[in-house]
Design an enzyme around this catalytic site. Structure first.
Site, PDB file in Angstrom:
ATOM      1  N   ILE A 694       8.190  27.136 -36.713  1.00 32.73           N
ATOM      2  CA  ILE A 694       8.644  28.532 -36.746  1.00 32.73           C
ATOM      3  C   ILE A 694       7.503  29.500 -36.997  1.00 32.73           C
ATOM      4  CG2 ILE A 694      11.062  28.145 -37.364  1.00 32.73           C
ATOM      5  CD1 ILE A 694      10.302  28.552 -40.291  1.00 32.73           C
ATOM      6  N   GLY A 695       6.319  29.019 -37.263  1.00 29.51           N
ATOM      7  CA  GLY A 695       5.226  29.967 -37.481  1.00 29.51           C
ATOM      8  C   GLY A 695       3.927  29.241 -37.711  1.00 29.51           C
ATOM      9  N   GLY A 698      -2.554  30.784 -41.825  1.00 30.86           N
ATOM     10  CA  GLY A 698      -3.966  30.493 -41.981  1.00 30.86           C
ATOM     11  C   GLY A 698      -4.199  29.051 -42.409  1.00 30.86           C
ATOM     12  N   LYS A 716       5.442  24.015 -44.973  1.00 36.67           N
ATOM     13  CA  LYS A 716       4.122  24.334 -44.421  1.00 36.67           C
ATOM     14  C   LYS A 716       3.263  23.083 -44.436  1.00 36.67           C
ATOM     15  CE  LYS A 716       1.535  28.154 -44.613  1.00 36.67           C
ATOM     16  NZ  LYS A 716       0.818  29.277 -45.170  1.00 36.67           N
ATOM     17  N   ASP A 816      -4.286  37.431 -49.776  1.00 41.49           N
ATOM     18  CA  ASP A 816      -4.038  37.394 -48.335  1.00 41.49           C
ATOM     19  C   ASP A 816      -2.756  38.143 -47.978  1.00 41.49           C
ATOM     20  OD1 ASP A 816      -4.329  36.878 -45.697  1.00 41.49           O
ATOM     21  OD2 ASP A 816      -3.786  34.758 -45.805  1.00 41.49           O
TER      22      ASP A 816
END
Ligand SMILES: *[C@@H]1O[C@H](CO)[C@@H](O)[C@H](O)[C@H]1NC(C)=O
Ligand SMILES: *[C@@H]1O[C@H](CO)[C@@H](O)[C@H](O)[C@H]1NC(C)=O
Ligand SMILES: *[C@@H]1O[C@H](CO)[C@@H](O)[C@H](O)[C@H]1NC(C)=O
Length: 980
Positions: A694-695, A698, A716, A816
């Site tokens: 889905i994404g 970095g 992640k 970030d």
């Protein structure tokens, strides 16, 4: 006799008088010297009088050399004919406090309060060793508090309401006789000296409204005689000391508006005399200790804007004196406290924006003094009690955004003082009772988004104070009564999304203050009345999705304040008015009609419409002028509204919070079931198949995984290199564990971490809405992401950063912040992702070979220093906020603003020209907030980290604006934002 003295002669007298003081102070035991001393007391006082302005001298008319000074106004002498009291309280005196004051050695009472003394407090005051009371309060004194070690008899020290700065002297702790210290409303800084813990006779210690920092010294727990302790609105941090429980005589404790964190200690239960406990706007969290139920004498309990969880205190009104209870903007769960039912003393109750639940049909009784109640944005259900009608003082009743059902009780019409009634976003059925028309003080009536049916009662015409009427999104029908056109004060009228039929009443043309008119999505037919063209303040006009026919009245070309128009989906034909508001509107605003024409893209030019182009420029200026004056006028209205209802600004927070149970449940991912979850996730993502991707971030790719339990999480997967670099696994684990403990509504919850030689991943809360950059890059979604939502997202990010920078643990720097890392939920609430992981995943990023930030968001110093601190996040927050209001990354704008300074053309841009054009121009009141965001953003973007505000400052300005920043309306150019 008239003497004329030159200035040098005056100076001579002055010196010899001081000399006389100095001599006498050595030899006061000698008789003649005592007489001279008294004489010099009188001449010192007279001399001081001549240094005051004329008006002050007139106030001291009894002070003349011909009368004994013991007879002068405000002077009292002791048995030795020496001045023991100077009481010039509130005489309007203006001048300095003379240094000679130090010579009045017998002074016990020096009472200078409530005058206009300025300058610093002379250090000679320290010579007044007999002082019992020193009152310099309510003047304009500046400078520091002088050395005061000698005041061994001093009982009362009042310096409040001045402009004193510097620290509170440590030596204050030596003045053992002190019972009262009032230093509030100054600019004092530094810590609260722990020596104050020695002042065991203190009954009152007031330090509110300064800039004090550090933590609350636990030794204050020694001050067992304390009755009032106030430290509100400083920069205090740390937690509430357990020793607070020793202050058993305390009646008032105020710590609000600081950075105090952690839970309330259970020892608070010892403070059974507490009448006032003010803790609002801190970083407090956890459940309230059950011992708080021992506290039954509250008059005011204020817990709002913290992170409290669990139930509300149940016994708060058992003592029968509770007047004010505020707990809004927390995570409280469970029902309304039982003791509130017969709490007849109640004046103000604010519980909005929590997770409270339960049936409130019978939870509330009859409150003779109740003025304000807000239960909005909780999960309450049940019926509206007719008891509200029996609250004769009630001015505000707000229960919007809950699950109320049943009808609006007609009895409500008896609550004659009501000025705000907001029951929107519930499941109310039945009709709008005609009895509401008795509420002639009502200025805000919001019943939108319910299931109401029937007509608008024609009796509505008696609501002559009404300024806002919202009945949108119901099942109301019939014609719109022309009587609505009699509500001459209306500035906001929304009847959209109903089944109204017939014509738009031409009487609407009388609503000269109207700025917002939405009649869209009804069954209205007939022509648009030309009288609407007279609405010179109208900014938003939405008539779309009806059956309106005929042409657009030609008068509409004179509606210069319009900024948003939508007349699409009707049966209109003929020319679109050839004026700026219409020409600038997107073509969607006119689509699906019968035959419109004009100079709008996508439409045919009209057969024979000519228009004089010379008037264009003039009109443009007029538009600006009209909309600015409109906005100003609205500010006046808003100020009135907020005074009237004592309304605090509300930061809308999500009600979509994970319940505690869910958090508990998912915590187990980290705590017990690491292995199983690992297997489970590999399975759920079919070993990280792209179908679940889905994404891409970095540090790794993000997948969606549905666990066996049905829970959906975001996973992640760390890049292999990072995976290999995790040499210090222990430190890494403890950092991740710390991050899993962060619970905040605007931070994506990190559930845990799984490590395996093959693959490592972080497991996060899954949010439906997607990342902010995706929303902004998609034109359809960007339009849904309206100004209210955008402002709310900026606030949410500010709230999260405030929490992480100023929370209980060491500050956590994100490093970030970018639109990729802000995830929205379905309610468009912001959640920051990847907090802290930038650091833990890049332990070497202190050098710039492994740059942790995102290009385009990183602060300038990032490029050349090794220091990465909170101020870097503040800069990135500035970029992000600008991106949100512009709808795209502001890179070009920022570089052009910074590069060629004041002469750059960018600095002459109007703010309104850089706002996201996919949205209509923001309206009041949201435009004020958009402007505020622009302003605060530019401060955040300061080149120097020192000039940037802290996130605490930013967040608190949002929640409770104190600085006049917001008031300097209207906004002009970006250049002015930057260089003023
Ligand atoms: C000082 O003067 C004020 C105003 O005249 C008066 O109200 C107050 O009681 C006086 N205080 C003392 C201690 O005499
Ligand atoms: C205060 O509350 C606690 C817990 O609710 C209770 O055990 C204790 O007895 C109470 N103390 C007093 C003095 O009432
Ligand atoms: C409310 O009712 C309870 C129980 O009947 C009683 O003990 C209490 O004193 C009442 N409180 C007030 C404020 O009247």
């Amino acid at each position: 006799m008239v003497f004329t003295l030159t200035s040098s002669q005056i100076a001579g007298i002055f010196t010899s008088a001081s000399l006389a003081f100095a001599v006498t102070s050595i030899i006061t035991s000698v008789g003649y010297a005592a007489a001279e001393y008294r004489n010099s007391e009188s001449s010192a006082l007279l001399k001081w009088k001549t240094n005051l302005d004329n008006q002050s001298q007139a106030s001291l008319s009894s002070w003349t050399s011909s009368t004994s000074f013991c007879m002068w106004q405000g002077i009292v002498c002791d048995e030795y004919k020496s001045v023991s009291t100077i009481n010039v309280t509130n005489l309007g005196l203006r001048g300095n406090i003379p240094k000679e004051i130090g010579e009045l050695r017998s002074l016990k009472y020096l009472l200078f309060g409530s005058n206009r003394f300025y300058g610093s407090i002379p250090s000679t005051i320290g010579m007044l060793t007999n002082l019992v009371e020193l009152d310099l309060s309510q003047n304009s004194l500046s400078g520091t508090i002088p050395s005061i070690t000698n005041f061994i008899n001093l009982e009362k020290l009042w310096l409040f309401n001045n402009s004193l700065s510097g620290p509170i002297p440590e030596e204050l702790g030596k003045l053992h006789a002190l019972t009262t210290i009032k230093l509030l409303n100054n600019n004092l800084s530094g810590p609260i000296p722990s020596s104050i813990g020695n002042l065991v006779n203190l009954t009152t210690l007031q330090l509110t409204n300064n800039s004090l920092s550090g933590s609350i010294p636990p030794i204050l727990g020694n001050l067992t005689k304390l009755v009032y302790l106030s430290m509100a609105n400083n920069r205090l941090s740390g937690s509430i000391p357990i020793s607070i429980g020793n202050l058993v005589n305390l009646k008032g404790l105020s710590i609000s508006e600081n950075n105090i964190c952690g839970p309330i200690p259970s020892t608070i239960g010892n403070l059974t005399k507490l009448n006032f406990l003010l803790l609002y706007m801190n970083n407090l969290n956890g459940r309230l200790p059950p011992e708080m139920n021992n506290l039954t004498n509250f008059q005011s309990l204020q817990l709002s804007y913290n992170g409290f969880t669990g139930p509300l205190p149940q016994q708060i009104c058992v003592g029968g004196s509770l007047r004010k209870f505020t707990a809004e903007n927390n995570y409280f769960t469970g029902p309304v406290p039982r003791s509130l039912k017969n709490c007849s003393s109640l004046v103000r109750l604010r519980l909005e924006q929590n997770l409270l639940s339960g049936n409130i049909s019978d939870d509330f009784g009859v409150y003779p003094k109740l003025d304000y109640i807000d239960l909005s944005s909780n999960n309450f259900y049940g019926h509206l009690s007719p008891n509200w009608a029996k609250c004769p003082s009630l001015t505000s009743l707000r229960i919007s955004n809950n699950k109320l059902s049943g009808v609006i009780p007609p009895e409500l019409g008896q609550a004659l003082k009501l000025s705000v009634l907001n029951l929107s976003s519930n499941h109310l059925t039945g009709i709008v009772p005609r009895e509401l028309s008795n509420l002639t003080s009502l200025f805000k009536l919001s019943l939108s988004n319910n299931e109401l049916s029937g007509n608008i009662p024609i009796e509505i015409e008696s609501l002559l104070s009404l300024e806002l009427l919202e009945l949108a999104a119901n099942n109301l029908g019939g014609p719109i009564p022309k009587q609505v056109g009699a509500l001459l004060k209306l500035f906001h009228l929304n009847l959209s999304n109903n089944e109204f039929m017939g014509n738009i009443p031409f009487e609407f043309g009388k609503l000269q203050h109207l700025q917002y008119l939405d009649l869209s999505r009804n069954l209205l037919n007939g022509p648009i009345p030309s009288t609407l063209g007279k609405l010179q303040m109208l900014e938003k006009l939405n008539l779309s999705h009806n059956n309106l026919s005929g042409t657009i009245p030609s008068d509409f070309k004179d509606m210069f304040s319009l900024t948003h128009i939508d007349i699409s989906n009707n049966q209109l034909k003929g020319p679109i008015p050839n004026s700026q508001p219409f020409l600038k509107a997107p073509s969607d605003a006119f689509q699906n009609n019968k035959g419109l024409c004009g100079n709008v893209s996508g439409f045919m030019a009209c057969p024979k419409m000519t228009h004089n182009p010379h008037s264009q420029k003039k009109k443009h200026v007029l538009i600006l002028a009209a909309s600015i004056s409109g906005a100003l006028m609205l500010i006046v209205v808003m100020v009135r509204v907020s005074l009237h209802i004592h309304c605090q600004r509300e930061a809308r927070e999500t009600e979509e919070q994970a319940t505690e149970e869910q958090i508990q449940n998912l915590f187990s991912i980290w705590n017990y079931d690491g292995h199983i979850v690992y297997e489970n996730i590999i399975e759920a993502t079919e070993d990280f198949d792209d179908r679940y991707l889905i994404g891409e971030g970095g540090s790794g790719a993000v997948y969606k995984a549905t666990l066996h339990t049905g829970q959906v999480v975001a996973v992640k997967k760390l890049h292999a290199t990072l995976n290999g670099e995790m040499h210090n696994l222990k430190a890494f684990k403890s950092e991740v564990e710390a991050l899993t403990k962060i619970i905040h509504r605007n931070i994506v919850k990190l559930y845990g971490f799984c490590s395996h030689p093959r693959i490592s991943f972080l497991v996060y809360e899954f949010l439906e809405g997607g990342s902010l950059d995706k929303v902004l890059n998609n034109d359809t979604q960007a339009v849904m992401f309206d100004w209210n939502r955008r402002v709310n997202v900026v606030k949410g990010v500010a709230n999260a950063l405030y929490h992480l920078h100023h929370g209980c643990s060491l500050p956590i720097v994100h490093r970030d912040i970018s639109s990729k890392n802000v995830i929205l939920d379905l309610e468009y609430e912001a959640h920051i992702a990847d907090f802290g992981t930038a650091k833990i995943l890049n332990p070497d990023s202190q050098n710039f070979t492994s740059f942790a930030g995102t290009y385009g968001y990183a602060a300038p110093e990032f490029a050349y220093t090794m220091e990465v601190d909170e101020k870097c996040d503040v800069f990135s927050f500035g970029v992000l906020s600008l991106e949100i209001i512009m709808g795209k990354h502001p890179g070009d704008l920022i570089s052009s603003l910074f590069s060629s300074a004041a002469t750059s053309t960018a600095s002459n841009l109007l703010l309104k020209d850089v706002l996201d054009r996919r949205l209509p121009h923001p309206m009041m009141p949201i435009v004020k907030e958009v402007i505020f965001i622009a302003k605060i953003t530019f401060v955040c973007l300061s080149q120097s980290p020192l000039s940037r505000p802290t996130m605490e400052h930013v967040y608190k300005e949002f929640v409770m604006p104190r600085s006049p920043l917001l008031d300097s309306f209207p906004i002009v150019t970006l250049g002015e934002l930057l260089y003023n």
